[in-house]
Scaffold this active site. Structure first.
Site, PDB file in Angstrom:
ATOM      1  CE  LYS A 182     -21.345 -43.527  20.329  1.00  0.00           C
ATOM      2  NZ  LYS A 182     -20.303 -43.990  19.597  1.00  0.00           N
ATOM      3  NE  ARG A 187     -19.305 -49.077  17.756  1.00  0.00           N
ATOM      4  CZ  ARG A 187     -18.716 -47.861  17.749  1.00  0.00           C
ATOM      5  NH1 ARG A 187     -17.666 -47.613  18.474  1.00  0.00           N
ATOM      6  NH2 ARG A 187     -19.201 -46.921  16.995  1.00  0.00           N
ATOM      7  NE  ARG A 231     -19.196 -37.572  12.714  1.00  0.00           N
ATOM      8  CZ  ARG A 231     -19.373 -38.601  13.546  1.00  0.00           C
ATOM      9  NH1 ARG A 231     -19.430 -38.395  14.839  1.00  0.00           N
ATOM     10  NH2 ARG A 231     -19.490 -39.819  13.098  1.00  0.00           N
ATOM     11  NE  ARG A 272     -15.790 -40.315  11.619  1.00  0.00           N
ATOM     12  CZ  ARG A 272     -16.246 -40.857  12.744  1.00  0.00           C
ATOM     13  NH1 ARG A 272     -16.196 -40.164  13.867  1.00  0.00           N
ATOM     14  NH2 ARG A 272     -16.747 -42.069  12.756  1.00  0.00           N
ATOM     15  NE  ARG A 292     -20.087 -44.935  11.305  1.00  0.00           N
ATOM     16  CZ  ARG A 292     -20.055 -43.616  11.444  1.00  0.00           C
ATOM     17  NH1 ARG A 292     -20.189 -42.834  10.397  1.00  0.00           N
ATOM     18  NH2 ARG A 292     -19.872 -43.084  12.615  1.00  0.00           N
TER      19      ARG A 292
HETATM   20  P1  AMP Z   1     -16.754 -44.325  16.390  1.00  0.00           P
HETATM   21  O1  AMP Z   1     -15.853 -43.166  16.250  1.00  0.00           O
HETATM   22  O2  AMP Z   1     -16.910 -44.785  17.806  1.00  0.00           O
HETATM   23  O3  AMP Z   1     -18.079 -44.140  15.693  1.00  0.00           O
HETATM   24  O4  AMP Z   1     -16.033 -45.553  15.644  1.00  0.00           O
HETATM   25  C1  AMP Z   1     -15.717 -45.480  14.266  1.00  0.00           C
HETATM   26  C2  AMP Z   1     -15.515 -46.888  13.692  1.00  0.00           C
HETATM   27  O5  AMP Z   1     -14.448 -47.560  14.387  1.00  0.00           O
HETATM   28  C3  AMP Z   1     -16.701 -47.827  13.844  1.00  0.00           C
HETATM   29  O6  AMP Z   1     -17.673 -47.635  12.828  1.00  0.00           O
HETATM   30  C4  AMP Z   1     -16.021 -49.183  13.736  1.00  0.00           C
HETATM   31  O7  AMP Z   1     -15.648 -49.484  12.402  1.00  0.00           O
HETATM   32  C5  AMP Z   1     -14.741 -48.940  14.520  1.00  0.00           C
HETATM   33  N1  AMP Z   1     -14.946 -49.229  15.961  1.00  0.00           N
HETATM   34  C6  AMP Z   1     -14.909 -48.345  16.995  1.00  0.00           C
HETATM   35  N2  AMP Z   1     -15.137 -48.961  18.152  1.00  0.00           N
HETATM   36  C7  AMP Z   1     -15.336 -50.279  17.861  1.00  0.00           C
HETATM   37  C8  AMP Z   1     -15.646 -51.424  18.635  1.00  0.00           C
HETATM   38  N3  AMP Z   1     -15.819 -51.350  19.963  1.00  0.00           N
HETATM   39  N4  AMP Z   1     -15.759 -52.615  17.990  1.00  0.00           N
HETATM   40  C9  AMP Z   1     -15.582 -52.703  16.660  1.00  0.00           C
HETATM   41  N5  AMP Z   1     -15.327 -51.653  15.878  1.00  0.00           N
HETATM   42  C10 AMP Z   1     -15.198 -50.449  16.452  1.00  0.00           C
END
Ligand code: AMP
Length: 189
Positions: free
Chosen positions: A13, A88, A127, A133, A144
């Protein structure tokens, strides 16, 4: 254009969102990136978000919605945006609708990147090795994915019912996936 890109963690994404937003000339808004920037700057938001992120859980809707509301009211979003990683949850979908309709706006399309689950796990493990990370450990990766399938995957049905959803195969070379997204959106880029 006002777009959302969805897909499980590791679907590519973020990579696609950067490229597609660049092609369309709209800001790429990644809630994960904004949270990570806050974590590295040690802000109050970052301290709170990190607890959830490191456990593979979602940051509470109230916190996330306020952050997105603030970002979408900035000038560069007037002509459009590409949201990556938001909404989300069902509640976030409602909040986004409310934010947009208050401004007389609506989404143009929601792209769902589809990928095989084994491929996603392999990508996330890779990754983790490359980027280190803190939420890319095996247990957290598993959590996740669970959270994604419980809370986020059902949103695609909501967007499908609204005629906004377009599914794109996320497997293959980056350029090939980008070309599929652009074709699915039926735009010249
Ligand atoms: P991502 O980089 O999009 O995978 O986001 C990393 C982490 O940030 C996720 O696993 C959540 O803990 C938090 N996060 C990102 N976007 C959201 C969202 N829309 N709602 C809640 N938590 C989020």
């Amino acid at each position: 254009m006002r777009l959302v890109i969805m897909g499980p963690p590791g679907a590519g994404k973020g990579t696609q969102a950067v490229v597609v937003a660049g092609m369309l000339g709209v800001p790429h808004i990644s809630t994960g990136d904004i949270f990570r920037a806050n974590v590295s700057q040690g802000t109050a938001l970052g301290v709170e978000a990190k607890r959830y992120m490191d456990a593979g859980e979602y940051v509470p809707d109230g916190v996330t919605n306020a952050m997105v509301r603030d970002r979408l009211t900035q000038d560069d979003c007037r002509a459009g945006f590409l949201l990556d990683g938001y909404p989300r949850t069902v509640e976030q979908v409602g909040e986004l609708n409310a934010m947009l309709s208050a401004a007389g706006q609506s989404l143009d399309a929601v792209v769902e990147l589809t990928v095989d689950i084994d491929e996603v796990v392999a990508r996330l493990v890779k990754r983790a090795q490359e980027q280190g990370r803190s939420d890319d450990t095996e247990d957290v990766i598993r959590r996740r994915l669970e959270v994604y399938f419980e809370q986020t995957a059902p949103l695609t049905a909501m967007y499908e019912a609204q005629g906004l959803l377009t599914r794109v195969d996320g497997l293959g070379a980056i350029e090939a996936v980008t070309a599929r997204i652009i074709a699915a959106l039926a735009i010249d880029a």
